[in-house]
Design an enzyme around this catalytic site. Structure first.
Site: not given
Ligand code: BGC
Ligand code: NOJ
Length: 810
Positions: A483
């Site tokens: 993400d």
């Molecule tokens: C986090 C990710 C997460 C995303 C969700 C980010 O701030 O680092 O791990 O998947 O937010 O919206």
């Molecule tokens: C947490 C999120 O829930 C997941 O959808 C995502 O793939 C990972 N973070 C990596 O960014």
């Protein structure tokens, strides 16, 4: 340092000191009604949706930590204490918290009085039971004053925190005997209320927070408790609470039980009222009656235990390594159920208001859950697919209460659609039920757009094909699984989220991670087409998969590893040419699992590079070198300090992708060592460093570049649970359901002598004994099914019976 121990016989983790390095929590409830409970009884309950139907108010990130929950105060003479230590924090003579499967038992003892509270949500019930057993262990008569306490959340947990100008006026309660009802907003659009009940006459109560606690007191010192006197307050607006007051007398040695029930009720519109302004309490009384005796409560608790015994009976490992056994047989499966239920919505790191069920998250969670309750997995797949767009794209999440997709946490993540092929194919492999492909499933929840589920998979596949970039690789969109690799967002405004900001147009950023993912699940799609006689679809799809393999070989290989992406400008990401972020884990995992360039030795090389550059004492970091400054063309990944989260943290979710790829090239030792590094049971001894629960996975462990490598955050709700379960059971132990049967193909460290597994599949039970006399990592030379040698390592006898399988490696 440890703060407790595993009790494998009872399937519990036993915490022996209340001051754990972080609240160590558990979940109650498996369907509809859920609670979070910490080892000091903090937390909250909700019905289906932690945002829209929260029952108990909870203040995240508070001082002190973990403030609010269901609390009991005992006033014994001048001593005031709580069985779970908090909130009073009087030092206890004895403390113990047993987190079990969907229940928690907390025991405190002080000056000859023992109070044990068992918390659980009975199966198929919308309530949390708190069974309290008081035991006078002294030789004197005890006359104690007992206060219960919880604070009502005004249903919508987000509004509850920020709309005070309204909310401080709306609170309404009703009081009837020992039942305290919370009915805020029931007069208008709500048809639900909550109640808190105790099965004994009370000598007083409180429903108004200020009256009970005192305006300037802490929860550790409510004025009513200090005075030993309830106020019998009736809340009108402000902050409604529920507190029972009971005077209890116990003879020396005497035990007394009390049953507290926190319940949720819905009434049909025409049955909302008993009389003007008086809520219809009939369903509440019925619920109370269901659990009004110790016998009934004990029976419900036994049923819950039996439920878990049956669930866990589908996969039972005897490996000789107690840590591995307890993870595979108990805790990893349990965590998979919790992630299945809650996706990423409510934990001690997810506040239950921002995130519902994630499209990619929930699809992935299914692979650790599908063997437990396949029918629920099927229903979930259909729910998820129902939110998909006709072009195969997806809302990134949907709200569990409404099951409608929304883009509150962003959209346009181009990996999303492919995970639907993963979940559906795993479901079919588990059950043999191809009929799911024929089920009519709407697009964007519009029934008039419904098509057979197969068309959803096809739309997923072609969403990639229709969104290719200049190198023939998949366009990344907002981001792929990572993400935070935001190659199109170019954000300069600190007031916007990287996840929801508008993207710069015209970019052609491409993802090697999606490329690998597409090859893996594209092939799966081809296989599915063939199996249901869609040869033409299969042929066409195969062509695109083959083209992708070629594109990866031509444009995705960097010499020693796979590139991660091409950025907005078409420059390489994750290349030796980059200053930082030269190598990333995700593309090694997915191109590795796709076996792209295996013959040319690419996989081995890529995995060697992972070992050399990404592996560290606590696991495999996401990228290396870590980013030391914000790069506008990379986005959120470079916003994190080095070693944390997506910037070179050990993001445990993706470590099993490497483990699986390692098993595919036969390196059992490597896979196993990676597994042990992040597996919580193996980290119990360093709990003081690790900080989160030793019985469940955390999303992230600080990486080698962090200021405190080895420190974990974000436990419980993470795809780590499903992927590690999948990696260890399907690929290391190698017990893998396929369309035609159960494949047995272990890849283990050569010094393992063997192991036994009981695996249920499609109503048939297999007792599998694996022996490794030649000390190999991989390879099966002989399979004996019920005493007869067979010529393959695929078992396809599904007759509902029991079968013995002997597997000799060599
Ligand atoms: C986090 C990710 C997460 C995303 C969700 C980010 O701030 O680092 O791990 O998947 O937010 O919206
Ligand atoms: C947490 C999120 O829930 C997941 O959808 C995502 O793939 C990972 N973070 C990596 O960014």
């Amino acid at each position: 340092m440890k703060f407790g121990f595993f009790d494998d016989i009872n399937k519990e983790y036993v915490i022996t000191t209340p001051a754990t390095p972080w609240p160590w929590i558990n979940y109650l409830g498996n369907e509809d009604f859920f609670s979070l409970i910490s080892n000091t009884a903090g937390g909250y309950a909700f019905y289906k949706d932690a945002k829209y139907r929260r029952l108990i108010r909870y203040r995240y990130n508070n001082v002190p930590m973990d403030n609010g929950g269901r609390y009991f105060y005992i006033k014994d003479g001048e001593t005031i204490w709580s069985p779970g230590w908090k909130p009073v924090k009087t030092e206890l003579d004895h403390y113990e918290c047993r987190h079990g499967l969907s229940y928690t038992k907390i025991t405190g003892a002080k000056e000859g009085l023992k109070a044990e509270v068992l918390f659980f949500v009975p199966l198929k019930s919308w309530c949390e039971i708190q069974k309290m057993t008081l035991h006078n262990t002294s030789s004197d008569i005890k006359k104690i004053k007992l206060f219960s306490f919880l604070e009502w959340c005004l249903w919508n947990a987000e509004d509850d925190q920020n709309n005070l100008q309204r909310n401080l006026n709306t609170g309404e309660v009703e009081i009837e005997g020992s039942t305290l009802y919370h009915k805020t907003e029931y007069r208008e659009r709500r048809n639900h209320y909550a109640f808190y009940h105790v099965n004994a006459p009370v000598q007083g109560f409180d429903t108004d927070r200020e009256s009970f606690v005192g305006l300037y007191n802490e929860l550790s010192e409510p004025q009513a408790v200090l005075d030993g006197k309830p106020r019998n307050s009736h809340a009108h607006g402000w902050s409604p609470i529920a507190s029972h007051y009971l005077e209890v007398e116990l003879k020396p040695g005497e035990k007394k039980d009390l049953i507290f029930i926190l319940g949720y009720v819905e009434n049909p519109d025409d049955k909302k009222w008993e009389s003007p302004k008086v809520i219809n309490k009939k369903p509440a009384r019925t619920l109370i009656q269901k659990y009004d005796s110790i016998q009934k409560v004990d029976r419900a608790f036994e049923a819950l235990k039996d439920y878990w015994v049956a669930l866990l009976d589908g996969f039972v490992l005897e490996s000789g390594d107690e840590k591995l056994d307890r993870m595979v047989n108990i805790w990893n499966q349990y965590q998979c159920m919790v992630t299945f239920n809650l996706s990423r919505s409510a934990s001690y790191f997810e506040v239950g208001i921002g995130r519902g069920m994630g499209f990619r998250d929930s699809n992935q969670d299914l692979i650790g859950f599908v063997h437990q309750i396949p029918e629920r997995a099927r229903e979930r797949i259909i729910d998820i697919a129902s939110t998909q767009f006709e072009d195969g794209g997806a809302y990134h999440q949907y709200q569990p209460l409404t099951k409608r997709g929304n883009d509150a946490i962003g959209g346009n993540f181009n990996d999303d659609p492919l995970w639907l092929i993963l979940s559906t194919s795993e479901y079919i492999k588990e059950t043999g039920d191809y009929s799911i492909l024929d089920e009519m499933v709407p697009f964007d929840n519009d029934e008039s757009l419904a098509k057979p589920h197969f068309e959803h998979l096809k739309a997923s596949f072609y969403h990639v094909v229709n969104n290719l970039g200049p190198h023939g690789l998949p366009l990344i969109g907002r981001a792929d699984w990572n993400d935070c690799l935001n190659l199109n967002c170019f954000s300069t405004d600190p007031n916007e989220s990287f996840q929801t900001t508008g993207n710069k147009t015209g970019g052609k950023a491409e993802s090697l991670m999606i490329a690998g993912l597409f090859v893996v699940y594209g092939r799966e799609f081809v296989t599915l087409c063939r199996r249901i006689g869609k040869e033409q679809d299969a042929k066409e799809a195969q062509k695109y998969v083959d083209e992708m393999v070629e594109a990866v070989k031509h444009y995705g290989w960097d010499g020693e590893w796979f590139l991660r992406a091409y950025d907005y400008y078409g420059r390489k990401v994750g290349s030796k040419e980059n200053e930082e972020g030269k190598i990333f884990i995700e593309s090694q995992g997915w191109c590795g699992m796709a076996q792209i360039g295996k013959e040319e030795g690419l996989i081995e090389k890529a995995l060697d590079s992972v070992k050399e550059r990404l592996d560290c004492k606590y696991g495999i970091v996401l990228n290396n070198p870590a980013f030391t400054k914000y790069l506008i063309e990379y986005g959120e990944i470079s916003s994190y300090p080095e070693g944390y989260k997506e910037n070179a943290g050990i993001f445990c979710h993706n470590n099993p992708w490497i483990m699986i790829a390692e098993t595919m090239i036969g390196r059992g030792e490597y896979a196993w060592n990676y597994y042990k590094k992040i597996c919580p049971a193996y980290l119990e001894d360093i709990s003081d460093l690790h900080r989160t629960e030793p019985y469940v996975y955390a999303q992230m462990i600080a990486g080698k570049d962090a200021s405190k490598p080895g420190e974990a955050k974000n436990s419980w709700l993470t795809g780590t649970a499903a992927w590690n379960y999948y990696a260890v059971t399907r690929y290391i132990l190698g017990i893998r359901p396929e369309y035609d049967g159960l494949r047995i193909d272990p890849c283990i460290p050569p010094d393992w002598k063997g192991f036994n597994v009981k695996r249920k599949l499609r109503g048939t039970t297999f007792y599998i004994k694996v022996e490794n006399p030649k000390s190999v990592s991989k390879g099966v030379v002989k399979v004996v099914l019920d005493g007869k040698v067979i010529d393959q390592n695929l078992i396809n006898t599904f007759d509902g019976g029991r079968h013995e399988v002997l597997v000799i490696m060599g």
